[in-house]
Design an enzyme around this catalytic site. Structure first.
Site, PDB file in Angstrom:
ATOM      1  N   GLU A   1      31.116 -22.271  23.925  1.00  0.00           N
ATOM      2  CA  GLU A   1      31.424 -21.583  25.132  1.00  0.00           C
ATOM      3  C   GLU A   1      30.415 -22.078  26.177  1.00  0.00           C
ATOM      4  O   GLU A   1      30.911 -21.855  27.606  1.00  0.00           O
ATOM      5  CB  GLU A   1      30.802 -20.048  24.866  1.00  0.00           C
ATOM      6  CG  GLU A   1      30.825 -19.318  25.992  1.00  0.00           C
ATOM      7  CD  GLU A   1      30.637 -17.846  25.997  1.00  0.00           C
ATOM      8  OE1 GLU A   1      30.426 -17.321  24.740  1.00  0.00           O
ATOM      9  OE2 GLU A   1      31.284 -16.907  26.532  1.00  0.00           O
TER      10      GLU A   1
ATOM     11  N   ASP B   1      30.404 -20.493  19.303  1.00  0.00           N
ATOM     12  CA  ASP B   1      30.048 -19.359  20.324  1.00  0.00           C
ATOM     13  C   ASP B   1      28.392 -19.293  19.906  1.00  0.00           C
ATOM     14  O   ASP B   1      28.528 -18.802  18.616  1.00  0.00           O
ATOM     15  CB  ASP B   1      30.522 -18.011  19.975  1.00  0.00           C
ATOM     16  CG  ASP B   1      30.489 -17.237  21.362  1.00  0.00           C
ATOM     17  OD1 ASP B   1      29.418 -17.445  21.722  1.00  0.00           O
ATOM     18  OD2 ASP B   1      31.128 -16.277  21.661  1.00  0.00           O
TER      19      ASP B   1
ATOM     20  N   ILE C   1      26.073 -17.443  20.928  1.00  0.00           N
ATOM     21  CA  ILE C   1      25.625 -15.969  20.595  1.00  0.00           C
ATOM     22  C   ILE C   1      26.847 -15.222  20.945  1.00  0.00           C
ATOM     23  O   ILE C   1      27.315 -15.279  22.325  1.00  0.00           O
ATOM     24  CB  ILE C   1      24.247 -15.633  21.520  1.00  0.00           C
ATOM     25  CG1 ILE C   1      23.388 -16.185  21.201  1.00  0.00           C
ATOM     26  CG2 ILE C   1      24.177 -13.846  21.277  1.00  0.00           C
ATOM     27  CD1 ILE C   1      22.094 -15.826  22.099  1.00  0.00           C
ATOM     28  N   ASP C   2      27.539 -14.692  20.179  1.00  0.00           N
ATOM     29  CA  ASP C   2      28.750 -13.872  20.445  1.00  0.00           C
ATOM     30  C   ASP C   2      28.248 -12.199  20.311  1.00  0.00           C
ATOM     31  O   ASP C   2      27.644 -11.890  19.400  1.00  0.00           O
ATOM     32  CB  ASP C   2      29.880 -13.833  19.352  1.00  0.00           C
ATOM     33  CG  ASP C   2      31.122 -12.916  19.615  1.00  0.00           C
ATOM     34  OD1 ASP C   2      31.583 -13.303  20.599  1.00  0.00           O
ATOM     35  OD2 ASP C   2      31.369 -12.223  18.978  1.00  0.00           O
TER      36      ASP C   2
ATOM     37  N   THR D   1      26.463 -11.235  23.706  1.00  0.00           N
ATOM     38  CA  THR D   1      25.262 -11.541  24.549  1.00  0.00           C
ATOM     39  C   THR D   1      24.742 -10.188  25.071  1.00  0.00           C
ATOM     40  O   THR D   1      23.346  -9.945  25.023  1.00  0.00           O
ATOM     41  CB  THR D   1      25.709 -12.531  25.701  1.00  0.00           C
ATOM     42  OG1 THR D   1      25.955 -13.792  24.913  1.00  0.00           O
ATOM     43  CG2 THR D   1      24.428 -12.618  26.523  1.00  0.00           C
TER      44      THR D   1
ATOM     45  N   ASP E   1      35.361 -17.275  20.271  1.00  0.00           N
ATOM     46  CA  ASP E   1      35.283 -15.508  20.013  1.00  0.00           C
ATOM     47  C   ASP E   1      35.865 -15.414  18.578  1.00  0.00           C
ATOM     48  O   ASP E   1      35.407 -14.730  17.629  1.00  0.00           O
ATOM     49  CB  ASP E   1      35.874 -14.445  21.028  1.00  0.00           C
ATOM     50  CG  ASP E   1      35.176 -14.722  22.249  1.00  0.00           C
ATOM     51  OD1 ASP E   1      34.139 -14.834  22.416  1.00  0.00           O
ATOM     52  OD2 ASP E   1      35.984 -14.740  23.277  1.00  0.00           O
TER      53      ASP E   1
HETATM   54  C1  IPD Z   1      32.263 -11.255  24.157  1.00  0.00           C
HETATM   55  C2  IPD Z   1      32.254 -10.524  22.661  1.00  0.00           C
HETATM   56  C3  IPD Z   1      32.994  -9.268  22.973  1.00  0.00           C
HETATM   57  C4  IPD Z   1      34.577  -9.374  23.428  1.00  0.00           C
HETATM   58  C5  IPD Z   1      34.524 -10.025  24.725  1.00  0.00           C
HETATM   59  C6  IPD Z   1      33.808 -11.313  24.427  1.00  0.00           C
HETATM   60  P1  IPD Z   1      30.207 -13.143  24.355  1.00  0.00           P
HETATM   61  O1  IPD Z   1      31.592 -12.489  23.549  1.00  0.00           O
HETATM   62  O2  IPD Z   1      32.946 -11.184  21.749  1.00  0.00           O
HETATM   63  O3  IPD Z   1      33.222  -8.247  21.715  1.00  0.00           O
HETATM   64  O4  IPD Z   1      35.067  -8.201  23.741  1.00  0.00           O
HETATM   65  O5  IPD Z   1      35.874 -10.455  25.191  1.00  0.00           O
HETATM   66  O6  IPD Z   1      33.885 -12.349  25.712  1.00  0.00           O
HETATM   67  O7  IPD Z   1      30.657 -13.007  25.954  1.00  0.00           O
HETATM   68  O8  IPD Z   1      29.115 -11.991  24.186  1.00  0.00           O
HETATM   69  O9  IPD Z   1      29.890 -14.293  23.687  1.00  0.00           O
HETATM   70 CA    CA Z   2      31.916 -14.654  22.434  1.00  0.00          CA
HETATM   71 CA    CA Z   3      28.831 -16.186  23.807  1.00  0.00          CA
END
Ligand code: IPD
Ligand code: CA
Ligand code: CA
Length: 278
Positions: free
Chosen positions: A73, A91, A93-94, A96, A219
């Site tokens: 990412e 990813d 940190i999913d 964030t 994701d």
């Molecule tokens: C997000 C999370 C969130 C989803 C967003 C993503 P991030 O990833 O997975 O649940 O609804 O579309 O962008 O930005 O925290 O890595």
């Molecule tokens: Ca993510």
């Molecule tokens: Ca992320």
């Protein structure tokens, strides 16, 4: 040139090792202040920790497999996806926003694709020390426990998870109304804020389905392999197969109500392909 067989076991071990180390690093960094920036808006955050964790994961992968491609990412990937037989999709940190606000409900997501086919998926939740992983044709696991979606679930008994309600594009397309109708049909709706974790929870039966209008490959890359190996179905909301290297809508669920869920999502809405960016 002789093609080497895909080193599935080594790749799996390395993906798990990277995910655990990444999770530990992110927990360690939570002990002190860190820099938080807006990516595109106040609701789109990135931290110095996201970048540091991704750098660490990438470095470890390339030490072991310098010939592999990496789509991360935080803009690590510099080449063309199609130039690599093996692609790691990361990813760091999913979730964030959860990382910054809650210090829980975030995860490391690492997937490995070989010629576009998912081989290994790992989702690690460091704050609960929960490791979800799957290997193609080898099953899905939460720690030592194999995950199998064997329970019959009717749509009205299902606990679903979605980010669709709060998406402007969904509102413009009227999809928010369809999801609202769906919410009236099912047992309950949840929104955890980490797609990787939400999909892992579908595999574990903690949620019965997950729906998103638009996700990036990092994701859903790992979650998709884990749900499929647990016996669930993962597709685009149109019912088409998910890509592995670009944005897509996602529906992941227990197979018993897949067709019924598709019916609800399809009703009256044409879902255009996700834009390349944004
Ligand atoms: C997000 C999370 C969130 C989803 C967003 C993503 P991030 O990833 O997975 O649940 O609804 O579309 O962008 O930005 O925290 O890595
Ligand atoms: Ca993510
Ligand atoms: Ca992320």
């Amino acid at each position: 040139m002789t093609l080497q067989p895909f080193p599935l076991e080594r790749v799996k071990q390395l993906a798990i090792q990277c995910a655990r180390a990444a999770g530990e690093l992110s927990l360690e960094r939570l002990q002190q202040p860190f820099q938080v920036e807006y990516k595109t808006s106040p609701s789109d955050l990135v931290t110095a920790v996201d970048r540091e964790v991704e750098r660490q994961v990438v470095q470890t992968i390339l030490e072991h497999f310098p010939e592999h491609g990496i789509l991360g990412e935080e803009s690590t990937f510099k080449g063309r996806v199609e130039d690599y037989e093996t692609l790691w999709v990361i990813d760091p940190i999913d979730g964030t926003t959860n990382f910054v606000h809650q210090q829980i409900n975030f995860a490391v997501s690492i997937a490995v694709y070989q010629q576009g086919i998912g081989q290994v998926g790992v989702v690690y939740d460091p704050s609960r020390d929960e490791l979800f992983y799957a290997v193609k044709d080898g099953g899905a696991f939460l720690g030592d426990r194999q995950l199998r979606l064997e329970r019959q679930v009717k749509l009205e008994e299902a606990l679903l998870c979605t980010s669709v309600f709060w998406n402007k594009r969904a509102e413009q397309m009227g999809i928010d109304q369809i999801v609202k109708k769906l919410a009236g049909k099912v047992r309950g709706m949840r929104l955890l804020g980490s797609a990787a974790l939400e999909m892992a929870y579908v595999a574990a039966g903690r949620l019965d389905g997950y729906v998103s209008l638009s996700l990036n490959p990092w994701d859903f890359g790992a979650g998709r392999i884990i749900v499929e190996e647990a016996g669930g179905i993962v597709n685009q909301m149109t019912g088409e197969p998910l890509p592995f290297d670009r944005k897509s809508s996602v529906m992941a669920c227990n197979p018993t109500f897949y067709e019924e869920l598709r019916h609800y999502l399809r009703e009256g809405v044409e879902i255009p392909p996700s834009p390349a960016e944004g």
